[in-house]
Design an enzyme around this catalytic site. Structure first.
Site, PDB file in Angstrom:
ATOM      1  N   ASP A  36       0.831  -1.208   0.000  1.00  0.00           N
ATOM      2  CA  ASP A  36       0.000   0.000   0.000  1.00  0.00           C
ATOM      3  C   ASP A  36       0.870   1.265   0.000  1.00  0.00           C
ATOM      4  OD1 ASP A  36       0.855  -0.159   2.615  1.00  0.00           O
ATOM      5  OD2 ASP A  36      -1.152  -0.245   3.503  1.00  0.00           O
ATOM      6  N   SER A  37       2.201   1.082   0.039  1.00  0.00           N
ATOM      7  CA  SER A  37       3.108   2.221  -0.173  1.00  0.00           C
ATOM      8  C   SER A  37       2.888   2.816  -1.565  1.00  0.00           C
ATOM      9  CB  SER A  37       4.566   1.777  -0.017  1.00  0.00           C
ATOM     10  OG  SER A  37       4.820   0.629  -0.794  1.00  0.00           O
ATOM     11  N   ASP A  39      -0.864  -6.474  -0.243  1.00  0.00           N
ATOM     12  CA  ASP A  39      -1.226  -5.831   1.019  1.00  0.00           C
ATOM     13  C   ASP A  39      -2.737  -5.760   1.178  1.00  0.00           C
ATOM     14  OD1 ASP A  39       0.591  -5.031   2.932  1.00  0.00           O
ATOM     15  OD2 ASP A  39       1.134  -3.160   1.917  1.00  0.00           O
ATOM     16  N   LYS A  58      -0.807  -9.753   3.080  1.00  0.00           N
ATOM     17  CA  LYS A  58      -0.098  -9.217   4.248  1.00  0.00           C
ATOM     18  C   LYS A  58      -1.023  -8.274   4.990  1.00  0.00           C
ATOM     19  CE  LYS A  58       3.323  -5.936   3.855  1.00  0.00           C
ATOM     20  NZ  LYS A  58       2.800  -4.764   4.588  1.00  0.00           N
ATOM     21  N   GLU A  92      -1.175  -5.669   8.583  1.00  0.00           N
ATOM     22  CA  GLU A  92      -0.452  -5.044   9.694  1.00  0.00           C
ATOM     23  C   GLU A  92      -1.233  -5.288  10.971  1.00  0.00           C
ATOM     24  OE1 GLU A  92       0.239  -0.869   8.991  1.00  0.00           O
ATOM     25  OE2 GLU A  92       1.020  -1.221   6.986  1.00  0.00           O
ATOM     26  N   GLU A 133       9.059  -4.213  10.687  1.00  0.00           N
ATOM     27  CA  GLU A 133       9.492  -2.891  10.157  1.00  0.00           C
ATOM     28  C   GLU A 133       9.933  -1.975  11.299  1.00  0.00           C
ATOM     29  OE1 GLU A 133       6.804  -0.897   7.448  1.00  0.00           O
ATOM     30  OE2 GLU A 133       8.082   0.902   7.404  1.00  0.00           O
TER      31      GLU A 133
END
Ligand code: KIV
Length: 279
Positions: free
Chosen positions: A48-49, A87, A117, A119, A186
């Site tokens: 999502d960056s 993501d 993925k 978070e 991270e």
């Protein structure tokens, strides 16, 4: 692109625990970039960056599932070897495991990517368990979690206190137990990421989390020097592609303005000019 051999699998990634050679991972968002990275990388993350790297957003929070799906399809088309990880964007999985399952199934079914993925800390264990039970491979992203940027008032390096270090270790162990086949760490101080890596049976992928991890990942635009802001300390720049693009476009601009381009080499011509007959 036609598939000639199977992609790197969950088992291949899992078997990288404590191997001499770490996993090589980068983000990818487009087909042409994926086709370049594919021959060098074990894993490509459609992160999502992309919100900042491609869309000029301030953070990742406005990236949608549709955006991730469109770019994951592109990365799948452009690659044939790498494990492709997608993501789960902000707002698609945190509140309700059933909604997380629906969205993860959409992501996998529509793109055919290898895994998702998300978070989170240990509170996400029921979601990881549910997805895993439905045969959706999950990588859990712990430590600095960019989707927490507003809640935490910025991007904060993790593991600086004993309490944080213990909580992170607990997060990692709980998410592993829930079924995560790999943990991405991270922005976490070295001794803590090293302790987490050593305590898990599944591999870890680090970004700003030291060489003690079983793999490394960077955001492709950061490492190429295609910057949408100041890069974090951990983002080594292997070039300055932004400067290269700037030089090339300046040259093009100059040549168009002075009519140097297009020169004869770039024209379509025919032996007999059809307009001559008509006159
Ligand atoms: O979205 C992303 O690029 C990521 C990396 C920072 C690991 O999650």
């Amino acid at each position: 692109m036609t598939q000639t051999q199977p992609r790197i699998s969950v088992d291949n990634i899992r078997s990288h625990k404590n191997k001499d050679e770490p996993l090589v991972c980068l983000t990818a968002y487009t087909a042409p970039m994926a086709s370049i990275l594919d021959q060098h990388c074990d894993l490509l993350l459609v992160g999502d960056s992309m919100g900042m790297a491609l869309y000029g957003m301030d953070n990742t929070l406005d990236v949608t599932l549709d955006m991730i799906i469109a770019h994951t399809k592109a990365v799948m088309r452009g690659s044939q070897n790498a494990f492709v990880l997608a993501d789960m964007p902000y707002g698609t999985y945190e509140d309700d495991p059933q909604i997380a399952l629906q969205n993860a199934q959409r992501l996998i079914n529509e793109t055919n990517c290898s895994a998702v993925k998300l978070e989170g800390d240990q509170s996400l264990a029921p979601t990881v368990e549910l997805l895993t039970r439905h045969n959706i491979p999950v990588i859990a992203h712990i430590g600095l979690r960019p989707q927490m940027v507003i809640e935490e008032g910025g991007y904060k390096i993790k593991g600086k206190t004993e309490e944080q270090a213990r909580a992170l270790l607990e997060d990692a162990k709980t998410l592993e137990k829930a079924g995560a086949f790999c943990i991405l760490i991270e922005g976490t101080i070295e001794p803590v990421s090293a302790m987490i890596s050593a305590s898990l049976n599944v591999p870890t992928i680090g970004i700003g989390a030291s060489a003690n991890c079983d793999g490394q990942i960077l955001v492709i635009d950061d490492m190429l020097g295609m910057l949408s802001g100041t890069p974090p300390k951990f983002a080594k720049q292997y070039g300055h592609i932004q400067n290269d693009i700037d030089k090339m476009v300046a040259q093009y601009s100059k040549e168009v303005r002075t009519r140097i381009f297009p020169s004869e080499d770039y024209l379509y011509t025919v032996k007999n000019n059809p307009l001559r007959k008509a006159s």
